[in-house]
Design an enzyme around this catalytic site. Structure first.
Site, PDB file in Angstrom:
ATOM      1  N   HIS A   1       1.696  -8.035  -3.773  1.00  0.00           N
ATOM      2  CA  HIS A   1       0.145  -7.183  -3.993  1.00  0.00           C
ATOM      3  C   HIS A   1       1.556  -6.109  -3.231  1.00  0.00           C
ATOM      4  O   HIS A   1       1.553  -5.752  -1.989  1.00  0.00           O
ATOM      5  CB  HIS A   1      -0.394  -7.720  -2.175  1.00  0.00           C
ATOM      6  CG  HIS A   1      -1.333  -6.674  -2.363  1.00  0.00           C
ATOM      7  ND1 HIS A   1      -2.641  -6.742  -2.654  1.00  0.00           N
ATOM      8  CD2 HIS A   1      -1.179  -5.701  -1.491  1.00  0.00           C
ATOM      9  CE1 HIS A   1      -3.611  -6.781  -1.955  1.00  0.00           C
ATOM     10  NE2 HIS A   1      -3.119  -5.533  -1.655  1.00  0.00           N
TER      11      HIS A   1
ATOM     12  N   GLU B   1       1.978  -9.315   1.009  1.00  0.00           N
ATOM     13  CA  GLU B   1       2.674  -8.409   0.806  1.00  0.00           C
ATOM     14  C   GLU B   1       3.944  -8.562   0.338  1.00  0.00           C
ATOM     15  O   GLU B   1       4.666  -8.788   0.860  1.00  0.00           O
ATOM     16  CB  GLU B   1       1.773  -7.576   1.416  1.00  0.00           C
ATOM     17  CG  GLU B   1       1.449  -6.210   1.197  1.00  0.00           C
ATOM     18  CD  GLU B   1       0.526  -5.072   2.063  1.00  0.00           C
ATOM     19  OE1 GLU B   1       0.110  -5.858   2.386  1.00  0.00           O
ATOM     20  OE2 GLU B   1       0.909  -4.277   1.998  1.00  0.00           O
TER      21      GLU B   1
ATOM     22  N   ASP C   1       1.457 -17.240  -4.385  1.00  0.00           N
ATOM     23  CA  ASP C   1       2.760 -16.000  -4.901  1.00  0.00           C
ATOM     24  C   ASP C   1       1.408 -15.116  -6.046  1.00  0.00           C
ATOM     25  O   ASP C   1       1.184 -15.288  -7.353  1.00  0.00           O
ATOM     26  CB  ASP C   1       3.736 -16.806  -6.503  1.00  0.00           C
ATOM     27  CG  ASP C   1       3.932 -15.163  -6.408  1.00  0.00           C
ATOM     28  OD1 ASP C   1       3.973 -14.566  -6.155  1.00  0.00           O
ATOM     29  OD2 ASP C   1       4.585 -15.653  -7.954  1.00  0.00           O
TER      30      ASP C   1
ATOM     31  N   ASP D   1       0.928  -1.416  -0.269  1.00  0.00           N
ATOM     32  CA  ASP D   1      -0.028   0.027  -0.198  1.00  0.00           C
ATOM     33  C   ASP D   1       1.229   1.669  -0.232  1.00  0.00           C
ATOM     34  O   ASP D   1       1.886   1.162   0.360  1.00  0.00           O
ATOM     35  CB  ASP D   1      -0.582  -0.197   1.357  1.00  0.00           C
ATOM     36  CG  ASP D   1      -0.196  -0.316   3.098  1.00  0.00           C
ATOM     37  OD1 ASP D   1       0.550  -0.885   3.092  1.00  0.00           O
ATOM     38  OD2 ASP D   1      -0.977   0.610   3.475  1.00  0.00           O
TER      39      ASP D   1
HETATM   40  O1  9MR Z   1      -3.623  -3.177  -0.345  1.00  0.00           O
HETATM   41  C1  9MR Z   1      -4.123  -3.440   1.538  1.00  0.00           C
HETATM   42  C2  9MR Z   1      -2.816  -4.019   1.615  1.00  0.00           C
HETATM   43  O2  9MR Z   1      -1.759  -2.695   1.689  1.00  0.00           O
HETATM   44  C3  9MR Z   1      -3.349  -4.505   3.074  1.00  0.00           C
HETATM   45  O3  9MR Z   1      -1.986  -5.240   4.085  1.00  0.00           O
HETATM   46  C4  9MR Z   1      -4.919  -5.096   3.749  1.00  0.00           C
HETATM   47  C5  9MR Z   1      -4.698  -5.265   5.166  1.00  0.00           C
HETATM   48  O4  9MR Z   1      -5.057  -3.598   5.726  1.00  0.00           O
HETATM   49  O5  9MR Z   1      -5.605  -4.202   3.247  1.00  0.00           O
HETATM   50  C6  9MR Z   1      -5.215  -4.230   1.185  1.00  0.00           C
HETATM   51  O6  9MR Z   1      -6.116  -3.543   0.841  1.00  0.00           O
HETATM   52  C7  9MR Z   1      -7.310  -4.225   0.896  1.00  0.00           C
HETATM   53  C8  9MR Z   1      -7.969  -3.067   1.684  1.00  0.00           C
HETATM   54  O7  9MR Z   1      -8.150  -3.536   2.979  1.00  0.00           O
HETATM   55  C9  9MR Z   1      -9.719  -4.217   1.397  1.00  0.00           C
HETATM   56  N1  9MR Z   1     -10.336  -4.135  -0.141  1.00  0.00           N
HETATM   57  C10 9MR Z   1      -9.086  -4.302  -0.548  1.00  0.00           C
HETATM   58  C11 9MR Z   1      -7.372  -4.184  -1.382  1.00  0.00           C
HETATM   59  C12 9MR Z   1      -6.653  -4.863  -1.541  1.00  0.00           C
HETATM   60  O8  9MR Z   1      -6.965  -5.940  -2.596  1.00  0.00           O
HETATM   61  O1  9MR Z   2       2.490  -6.272   9.211  1.00  0.00           O
HETATM   62  C1  9MR Z   2       1.654  -6.783   9.466  1.00  0.00           C
HETATM   63  C2  9MR Z   2       0.818  -7.770  10.069  1.00  0.00           C
HETATM   64  O2  9MR Z   2       1.625  -8.186  10.958  1.00  0.00           O
HETATM   65  C3  9MR Z   2      -0.515  -7.933  10.147  1.00  0.00           C
HETATM   66  O3  9MR Z   2      -1.302  -8.899  11.330  1.00  0.00           O
HETATM   67  C4  9MR Z   2      -1.761  -7.086   9.806  1.00  0.00           C
HETATM   68  C5  9MR Z   2      -2.519  -6.978   9.900  1.00  0.00           C
HETATM   69  O4  9MR Z   2      -2.937  -5.959  10.658  1.00  0.00           O
HETATM   70  O5  9MR Z   2      -0.935  -6.218   8.851  1.00  0.00           O
HETATM   71  C6  9MR Z   2       0.021  -5.735   8.541  1.00  0.00           C
HETATM   72  O6  9MR Z   2       1.108  -5.038   8.848  1.00  0.00           O
HETATM   73  C7  9MR Z   2       0.181  -3.925   6.975  1.00  0.00           C
HETATM   74  C8  9MR Z   2      -0.141  -2.977   7.098  1.00  0.00           C
HETATM   75  O7  9MR Z   2      -1.333  -3.319   7.960  1.00  0.00           O
HETATM   76  C9  9MR Z   2      -0.557  -1.953   6.318  1.00  0.00           C
HETATM   77  N1  9MR Z   2       1.067  -1.832   5.282  1.00  0.00           N
HETATM   78  C10 9MR Z   2       1.159  -3.323   4.727  1.00  0.00           C
HETATM   79  C11 9MR Z   2       1.313  -4.204   6.059  1.00  0.00           C
HETATM   80  C12 9MR Z   2       1.889  -5.185   5.830  1.00  0.00           C
HETATM   81  O8  9MR Z   2       0.343  -6.531   4.865  1.00  0.00           O
END
Ligand code: 9MR
Ligand code: 9MR
Ligand code: ZN
Length: 561
Positions: free
Chosen positions: A484, A539, A530, A165
């Site tokens: 991701h 991600e 993947d 993100d």
């Molecule tokens: O792309 C987002 C990712 O970086 C985060 O780790 C994840 C959890 O917060 O959320 C992803 O975004 C999703 C969002 O939470 C819900 N709608 C779809 C998004 C991406 O597919």
């Molecule tokens: O790395 C984080 C993981 O430990 C948590 O379980 C998860 C859900 O809260 O969030 C991960 O962090 C994400 C962050 O919220 C948004 N940017 C992407 C991070 C990696 O997925």
């Protein structure tokens, strides 16, 4: 670049057909190190073949037995005795491994790429072809930033995108910087030499420190005048899968947290000492930032947690307690200034901050539990006032944990110092944290076995795992290529930006797509795909790459010496 990328999982619910039947570290093995490949099938013999398919070595296979976390009955091909430099595959029973090298400097490229990945995540600037090759983009996220709930706008640009993100989060950023800065502190020779081809290259400051400075400058902007720190800077919701410059939603800084203030304080104090020889003014500014945040922490002794305000759906980085963050901050300011008040606060938290049974927090490396950085700071600092008994105790905590992790590694057919529960969101982070702990234990105890165990963790990351996949983009014949990661998905280029570490197997399957793709009951180490949708498996994140910088700095230095 040629090679297989792991796309075959996409859309298939049934067990995937793996492209290779034998699993090896796809970067390779140092010539004189322990070298093993894993075979999930019975065979008495294995051979090593060179690039012309000629047999160059033959060995017998040992039976490890059933491995709970992969569900595999494991046979091990040990070719440690084979030290001839070259490119090879392991073959047995009509199956083969991907190609790998034996030799010197086998981790140089992957080290470079993992460290360069931070440049590719830079925000607030364009990525130029000169430095980024084909992975260019226009300046992103340059708009004014609204203070959430106010009509105030701030000018805050820069830093690294956190992950797949485009958010930027203080605790995550401080943690990632700190791993890199500790790598620099402990392995300066190898990091001084690392050339990253970034805009600042050629300055008197090592490239890796220039790259970290890009994040540190941003982190300092996240400090409020009173010394507290905004928890994060993001849009209201995660952007769709567009290039960063096309993510033009309004930017916000969201409320403060005490963890953010403490982590900001700690990393700035740490950096102040490291940058001092290169840029006195920058070092001074870091120190003042750290001191101001510390003052705020003292005036605000209670935890200020963070919750997403209504309407906001970006990351939370939840922490329920800030004791470990304060512990780290006090340690770093003591190391930097030698002032006894910081030493006293640190020692107070060391003694009374953590309940019985919570000592593991003193060796944890973040992003949430981060006490290990405070402990490391205290161990490494050379202030005469430091309490040496405490420093010794902290070393014992690290090595004690390393012995316990060594047992875990021994119980894994793949040599991973992880067990079932550890296969959660971002499990590759724990794999690398554990490698860091082995490295520290080797330093503190002199027990050479730990050094080998650190390398074993890297082997798992780079392909000696039950899917045979390298979790680092651009590295290996069979590797992650569809993380991701918004720019990678939106740029139209087949090959992903190199050097990005995928989160890795997560048996909790925390996203809808993972639930769809992976059958219930799949063993933890195989809970991976993947697939670009699978943010809980695949991600990338700055603080997943950063511990690997530490590990690879160590392994490359060992190689050089
Ligand atoms: O792309 C987002 C990712 O970086 C985060 O780790 C994840 C959890 O917060 O959320 C992803 O975004 C999703 C969002 O939470 C819900 N709608 C779809 C998004 C991406 O597919
Ligand atoms: O790395 C984080 C993981 O430990 C948590 O379980 C998860 C859900 O809260 O969030 C991960 O962090 C994400 C962050 O919220 C948004 N940017 C992407 C991070 C990696 O997925
Ligand atoms: Zn950006």
């Amino acid at each position: 670049m040629n090679g297989l990328s792991a796309t075959y999982f996409t859309g298939k619910k049934d067990e995937a057909v793996l492209p290779f039947g034998i699993f090896a570290d796809q970067a390779g093995y140092a010539a004189n190190s322990r070298k093993t490949a894993v075979m999930p099938f019975k065979s008495d013999y294995f051979a090593i073949v060179n690039e012309n398919g000629e047999k160059v070595y033959e060995g017998t296979v040992s039976h490890f037995g059933y491995d709970e976390f992969s569900g595999d009955d494991i046979y091990i091909a040990d070719f440690s005795a084979f030290t001839t430099r070259g490119s090879y595959r392991v073959v047995a029973n009509g199956k083969r491994s991907p190609v790998f090298r034996i030799g010197d400097g086998v981790y140089k490229n992957v080290f470079h790429d993992i460290a360069k990945a931070f440049y590719f995540l830079r925000c607030g600037c364009s990525l130029e072809e000169k430095y980024a090759g084909e992975y260019t983009h226009a300046p992103c996220h340059t708009g004014k930033v609204r203070v959430y709930g106010e009509d105030t706008f701030l000018d805050i640009q820069g830093g690294w995108h956190d992950a797949g993100d485009y958010g930027r989060y203080v605790t995550a950023g401080a943690c990632a910087c700190a791993h890199i800065l500790y790598a620099y502190k402990m392995f300066p020779e190898v990091l001084d030499k690392l050339e990253l081809n970034i805009p600042e290259s050629g300055s008197a400051t090592p490239d890796i420190l220039e790259e970290c400075r890009y994040e540190l400058e941003w982190l300092m902007k996240m400090q409020r005048e009173d010394g507290s720190a905004y928890h994060k800077l993001t849009t209201m919701q995660h952007a769709p899968f567009v290039m960063p410059e096309d993510d033009t939603d309004e930017l916000y800084v969201f409320p403060i947290s005490s963890s953010a203030a403490a982590d900001l304080c700690a990393v700035c104090a740490l950096a102040s000492g490291i940058y001092e020889p290169y840029d006195k003014e920058f070092s001074q500014k870091l120190r003042e930032t750290a001191e101001l945040s510390y003052k705020w922490l003292e005036e605000n002794p209670r935890n200020v947690g963070f919750r997403n305000p209504s309407g906001c759906g970006t990351g939370i980085y939840v922490e329920f307690d800030d004791t470990d963050n304060r512990y780290w901050a006090a340690a770093e300011l003591f190391a930097l200034t030698g002032e006894s008040r910081y030493n006293d606060s640190f020692l107070h938290l060391y003694r009374y901050g953590f309940q019985d049974g919570m000592n593991y927090i003193k060796t944890s490396f973040g992003y949430a539990l981060i006490g290990g950085l405070g402990s490391l700071s205290y161990i490494l600092c050379d202030r005469p006032e430091k309490d040496n008994i405490v420093a010794e105790d902290l070393k014992t905590l690290f090595s004690g944990e390393a012995y316990w992790l060594a047992d875990k590694a021994d119980r894994s057919g793949y040599g991973a110092a992880l067990n079932g529960e550890d296969y959660c969101w971002g499990s590759n982070m724990y794999l690398m944290h554990n490698a860091m702990k082995f490295i520290l234990a080797e330093k503190f105890t002199g027990d050479g076995r730990f050094s080998g165990l650190a390398a074993e963790q890297l082997h798992v990351l780079l392909g000696r795992n039950p899917l045979g996949i390298s979790y680092v983009t651009g590295c290996g014949e069979y590797r992650c290529n569809n993380p991701h990661l918004r720019p990678a998905a939106a740029d139209g280029i087949d090959e992903c930006i190199p050097g990005m570490i995928s989160g890795g197997p997560n048996s909790r399957l925390d996203d809808w797509r993972a639930k769809q793709l992976i059958r219930p009951g799949t063993p933890p180490m195989k809970c991976f795909a993947d697939n670009v949708d699978c943010y809980s498996l695949n991600e990338v994140a700055i603080y997943w790459n950063s511990p690997a910088v530490f590990v690879l700095a160590y392994l490359n230095q060992k190689d050089d010496s």
